[in-house]
Design a protein around this motif. Structure first.
Motif, PDB file in Angstrom:
ATOM      1  N   ILE A 133      87.506  80.042  61.357  1.00 11.00           N
ATOM      2  CA  ILE A 133      88.470  81.520  61.068  1.00 11.00           C
ATOM      3  C   ILE A 133      88.460  82.763  60.244  1.00 11.00           C
ATOM      4  CG2 ILE A 133      90.031  79.466  62.985  1.00 11.00           C
ATOM      5  CD1 ILE A 133      91.826  80.272  60.220  1.00 11.00           C
ATOM      6  N   GLU A 134      89.048  83.259  60.644  1.00  9.49           N
ATOM      7  CA  GLU A 134      89.430  84.257  59.815  1.00  9.49           C
ATOM      8  C   GLU A 134      90.865  84.744  60.217  1.00  9.49           C
ATOM      9  OE1 GLU A 134      87.184  89.342  59.447  1.00  9.49           O
ATOM     10  OE2 GLU A 134      87.638  88.437  61.113  1.00  9.49           O
ATOM     11  N   MET A 135      91.088  85.308  58.490  1.00  9.71           N
ATOM     12  CA  MET A 135      92.178  85.613  58.086  1.00  9.71           C
ATOM     13  C   MET A 135      93.023  86.732  58.631  1.00  9.71           C
ATOM     14  SD  MET A 135      93.065  82.266  56.713  1.00  9.71           S
ATOM     15  CE  MET A 135      94.934  82.464  56.143  1.00  9.71           C
ATOM     16  N   LEU A 136      94.395  86.773  58.424  1.00 10.93           N
ATOM     17  CA  LEU A 136      94.349  88.213  59.440  1.00 10.93           C
ATOM     18  C   LEU A 136      94.375  88.737  58.384  1.00 10.93           C
ATOM     19  CD1 LEU A 136      95.571  87.892  62.849  1.00 10.93           C
ATOM     20  CD2 LEU A 136      93.699  88.591  62.190  1.00 10.93           C
ATOM     21  N   THR A 137      95.215  90.182  57.800  1.00  8.57           N
ATOM     22  CA  THR A 137      96.157  90.945  57.008  1.00  8.57           C
ATOM     23  C   THR A 137      97.602  91.217  57.278  1.00  8.57           C
ATOM     24  OG1 THR A 137      94.977  93.119  58.098  1.00  8.57           O
ATOM     25  CG2 THR A 137      94.118  92.070  56.272  1.00  8.57           C
ATOM     26  N   VAL A 138      98.172  91.736  56.697  1.00  9.34           N
ATOM     27  CA  VAL A 138      99.711  92.054  56.689  1.00  9.34           C
ATOM     28  C   VAL A 138      99.119  92.912  58.392  1.00  9.34           C
ATOM     29  CG1 VAL A 138     101.738  92.459  56.461  1.00  9.34           C
ATOM     30  CG2 VAL A 138     100.567  91.071  54.697  1.00  9.34           C
ATOM     31  N   ASN A 139      98.959  94.042  58.011  1.00  9.60           N
ATOM     32  CA  ASN A 139      99.351  95.219  59.008  1.00  9.60           C
ATOM     33  C   ASN A 139      98.573  94.872  60.563  1.00  9.60           C
ATOM     34  OD1 ASN A 139     100.288  96.911  57.717  1.00  9.60           O
ATOM     35  ND2 ASN A 139      98.201  97.239  56.960  1.00  9.60           N
ATOM     36  N   GLU A 140      97.371  93.547  60.677  1.00  6.68           N
ATOM     37  CA  GLU A 140      97.090  93.137  61.683  1.00  6.68           C
ATOM     38  C   GLU A 140      97.806  91.912  62.592  1.00  6.68           C
ATOM     39  OE1 GLU A 140      91.971  93.350  60.237  1.00  6.68           O
ATOM     40  OE2 GLU A 140      93.492  91.340  59.259  1.00  6.68           O
ATOM     41  N   SER A 141      97.805  91.212  61.336  1.00  8.18           N
ATOM     42  CA  SER A 141      99.544  90.384  62.270  1.00  8.18           C
ATOM     43  C   SER A 141     100.602  91.200  62.996  1.00  8.18           C
ATOM     44  CB  SER A 141      99.790  89.802  60.898  1.00  8.18           C
ATOM     45  OG  SER A 141      99.063  89.093  60.288  1.00  8.18           O
TER      46      SER A 141
ATOM     47  N   LYS B 125     108.098  91.083  57.825  1.00  8.72           N
ATOM     48  CA  LYS B 125     106.457  91.906  57.600  1.00  8.72           C
ATOM     49  C   LYS B 125     106.999  90.962  55.897  1.00  8.72           C
ATOM     50  CE  LYS B 125     104.739  96.020  55.785  1.00  8.72           C
ATOM     51  NZ  LYS B 125     104.589  97.594  55.482  1.00  8.72           N
ATOM     52  N   THR B 126     108.261  90.323  55.200  1.00  8.00           N
ATOM     53  CA  THR B 126     107.929  89.894  54.025  1.00  8.00           C
ATOM     54  C   THR B 126     107.572  88.477  54.285  1.00  8.00           C
ATOM     55  OG1 THR B 126     109.818  91.499  53.708  1.00  8.00           O
ATOM     56  CG2 THR B 126     109.164  89.321  51.848  1.00  8.00           C
ATOM     57  N   PHE B 127     108.084  87.548  55.294  1.00  8.31           N
ATOM     58  CA  PHE B 127     107.246  86.908  55.346  1.00  8.31           C
ATOM     59  C   PHE B 127     106.116  86.695  56.222  1.00  8.31           C
ATOM     60  CE2 PHE B 127     106.544  83.221  57.850  1.00  8.31           C
ATOM     61  CZ  PHE B 127     107.259  81.878  57.670  1.00  8.31           C
TER      62      PHE B 127
ATOM     63  N   VAL C 117     104.482  86.815  51.814  1.00  8.69           N
ATOM     64  CA  VAL C 117     104.537  85.749  51.130  1.00  8.69           C
ATOM     65  C   VAL C 117     103.551  84.868  52.202  1.00  8.69           C
ATOM     66  CG1 VAL C 117     106.117  83.929  50.662  1.00  8.69           C
ATOM     67  CG2 VAL C 117     106.786  86.306  50.168  1.00  8.69           C
ATOM     68  N   ASN C 118     103.280  84.598  53.380  1.00  9.73           N
ATOM     69  CA  ASN C 118     102.607  82.713  53.805  1.00  9.73           C
ATOM     70  C   ASN C 118     101.069  83.047  54.391  1.00  9.73           C
ATOM     71  OD1 ASN C 118     104.920  81.120  53.735  1.00  9.73           O
ATOM     72  ND2 ASN C 118     105.741  82.429  53.922  1.00  9.73           N
ATOM     73  N   LEU C 119     100.580  84.885  54.562  1.00  8.48           N
ATOM     74  CA  LEU C 119      99.493  84.711  55.272  1.00  8.48           C
ATOM     75  C   LEU C 119      98.065  83.709  54.680  1.00  8.48           C
ATOM     76  CD1 LEU C 119      99.240  88.375  56.803  1.00  8.48           C
ATOM     77  CD2 LEU C 119      99.415  86.514  58.286  1.00  8.48           C
ATOM     78  N   GLU C 120      98.336  83.320  53.392  1.00  2.00           N
ATOM     79  CA  GLU C 120      97.463  83.270  52.416  1.00  2.00           C
ATOM     80  C   GLU C 120      97.554  81.861  52.730  1.00  2.00           C
ATOM     81  OE1 GLU C 120      94.435  84.219  51.289  1.00  2.00           O
ATOM     82  OE2 GLU C 120      95.208  86.316  52.044  1.00  2.00           O
ATOM     83  N   THR C 121      98.404  81.199  53.231  1.00  2.00           N
ATOM     84  CA  THR C 121      98.344  79.676  52.917  1.00  2.00           C
ATOM     85  C   THR C 121      98.341  79.076  54.612  1.00  2.00           C
ATOM     86  OG1 THR C 121     100.951  79.807  53.151  1.00  2.00           O
ATOM     87  CG2 THR C 121     100.066  79.848  51.300  1.00  2.00           C
ATOM     88  N   PHE C 122      98.391  77.533  55.452  1.00  2.00           N
ATOM     89  CA  PHE C 122      99.136  76.667  56.290  1.00  2.00           C
ATOM     90  C   PHE C 122     100.228  75.840  56.285  1.00  2.00           C
ATOM     91  CE2 PHE C 122      94.034  77.644  55.351  1.00  2.00           C
ATOM     92  CZ  PHE C 122      94.248  78.695  56.789  1.00  2.00           C
ATOM     93  N   ASN C 123     100.732  76.177  55.332  1.00  2.00           N
ATOM     94  CA  ASN C 123     101.989  75.630  55.530  1.00  2.00           C
ATOM     95  C   ASN C 123     103.340  76.446  55.125  1.00  2.00           C
ATOM     96  OD1 ASN C 123     103.625  73.106  56.097  1.00  2.00           O
ATOM     97  ND2 ASN C 123     103.730  73.463  53.766  1.00  2.00           N
ATOM     98  N   TRP C 124     103.436  77.103  56.685  1.00  2.00           N
ATOM     99  CA  TRP C 124     104.505  77.848  56.604  1.00  2.00           C
ATOM    100  C   TRP C 124     106.188  77.326  56.625  1.00  2.00           C
ATOM    101  CZ3 TRP C 124     103.172  82.392  60.681  1.00  2.00           C
ATOM    102  CH2 TRP C 124     101.708  83.001  60.233  1.00  2.00           C
ATOM    103  N   ILE C 125     106.403  77.295  55.394  1.00  2.00           N
ATOM    104  CA  ILE C 125     108.282  77.065  55.573  1.00  2.00           C
ATOM    105  C   ILE C 125     109.120  77.879  55.806  1.00  2.00           C
ATOM    106  CG2 ILE C 125     109.405  75.878  53.667  1.00  2.00           C
ATOM    107  CD1 ILE C 125     107.154  74.200  54.858  1.00  2.00           C
ATOM    108  N   CYS C 126     110.521  77.400  56.417  1.00  2.00           N
ATOM    109  CA  CYS C 126     111.062  78.437  56.988  1.00  2.00           C
ATOM    110  C   CYS C 126     112.246  78.451  55.582  1.00  2.00           C
ATOM    111  CB  CYS C 126     112.443  78.220  57.604  1.00  2.00           C
ATOM    112  SG  CYS C 126     113.905  78.535  57.673  1.00  2.00           S
ATOM    113  N   PRO C 127     112.384  80.035  54.787  1.00  2.00           N
ATOM    114  CA  PRO C 127     112.991  80.129  53.617  1.00  2.00           C
ATOM    115  C   PRO C 127     114.686  80.222  53.100  1.00  2.00           C
ATOM    116  CG  PRO C 127     112.264  82.691  54.394  1.00  2.00           C
ATOM    117  CD  PRO C 127     111.551  81.457  55.390  1.00  2.00           C
ATOM    118  N   LEU C 128     115.488  79.417  54.791  1.00  2.00           N
ATOM    119  CA  LEU C 128     115.829  79.364  54.988  1.00  2.00           C
ATOM    120  C   LEU C 128     116.407  77.666  55.179  1.00  2.00           C
ATOM    121  CD1 LEU C 128     117.053  82.742  56.838  1.00  2.00           C
ATOM    122  CD2 LEU C 128     118.260  82.552  55.328  1.00  2.00           C
ATOM    123  N   CYS C 129     115.784  77.035  55.968  1.00  2.00           N
ATOM    124  CA  CYS C 129     116.395  75.377  56.071  1.00  2.00           C
ATOM    125  C   CYS C 129     114.903  74.853  55.127  1.00  2.00           C
ATOM    126  CB  CYS C 129     116.007  75.479  57.684  1.00  2.00           C
ATOM    127  SG  CYS C 129     114.876  76.012  58.135  1.00  2.00           S
TER     128      CYS C 129
END
Length: 273
Positions: A131-139, A204-206, A209-221
């Protein structure tokens, strides 16, 4: 048979091993071979490369056509003999792709998977992807691919707060308009589609913070946001457009109507259709 991808996270360059069923017997290691080019091996050795190789696994379910990542952490996974699944999950299950990029150092790597003696699952689905990771703007350009939490689903969460079994009487429900990550007012309200809270975070903030990782965690729960389950919240985004920029929370009543929650009582009341 395939895994659900995350269109805001990465683009699939090549399927290195098409998802297929593997049966694990006892303590016998299942060996899975796949091939990569020397150019890819060289690219992966760069510390700043956007290219990754990910391993995706799930317990096999009869007649299922698509899968989320979901496999017990009791499975022992090695790439070229090196254990790779340590410290990649703090729970009992891997619910995200496993990044094996740092272990792919040859053009014919292999993976071995062994079932722990106390693990009951025997049949799994395994796929391997370049895979190729996306940048924030691409996302953000792919925001139209996101699912949405409907107004009805959001209002049900609000109304459930009034009908809970708690002994404390609830007169109103306050929902913040601040992102828990940036502490700034949310610009684009997002939430995990499986999350059970009304509050949202800023998309955008999420992603930042998370684009470089694969384990996306909700910051609320703190629950995992599975691939394809990051969503926009229709009602909260409407509220953001109808409230003043210095409004940081709204107050809902039992009917679902809301108003800006400020220190004074001269607030407009918005009726939910």
């Amino acid at each position: 048979m395939d895994f659900i991808n995350n269109p805001l996270h990465y683009r699939v360059i090549k399927v290195l091993r098409k998802p297929a069923i593997s049966t694990l017997n006892g303590n016998i290691r299942k060996k899975i071979k796949f091939s990569v080019t020397q150019d890819l091996v060289d690219e992966l050795q760069k510390g700043d490369s956007k290219h990754r190789v990910i391993l995706r696994m799930s317990t096999y379910r009869k007649e299922a056509a698509v899968y989320f990542d979901c496999i017990s952490t009791e499975f022992i996974i090695r790439v070229n003999g090196k254990k790779v699944n340590e410290n990649q999950s703090e729970s009992d299950f891997y619910e995200s792709p496993i990044d094996i990029t740092g272990y792919v150092n040859a053009i014919e790597p292999f993976i071995t998977v062994k079932r722990a003696h106390n693990c009951t699952a025997k049949t799994v689905v395994i796929g391997i992807y370049h895979i190729e990771m996306l940048t924030v703007n691409e996302s953000l350009e792919k925001i139209e691919n996101l699912k949405s939490r409907t107004r009805q689903a959001m209002l049900k969460l609000i109304r459930d707060r009034f009908s809970s079994d708690d002994e404390i009487e609830v007169n109103s429900v306050i929902v913040p308009l601040k992102c828990p990550l940036s502490t700034n007012r949310i610009e684009i309200a997002a939430v995990g589609l499986e999350c059970k809270h009304a509050a949202c975070f800023d998309l955008k903030t999420f992603l930042e913070v998370n684009l470089e990782t694969f384990n996306w965690i909700c910051p609320l729960c703190n629950n995992t946001i599975k691939a394809g389950m990051l969503s926009l919240d229709i009602l909260m985004n409407n509220i953001l457009t109808e409230t003043a920029v210095n409004c940081f929370k709204v107050e809902f009543d039992a009917t679902g109507n809301w108003k800006e929650a400020k220190d004074n009582n001269n607030n407009r009341v918005f009726q939910i259709d």
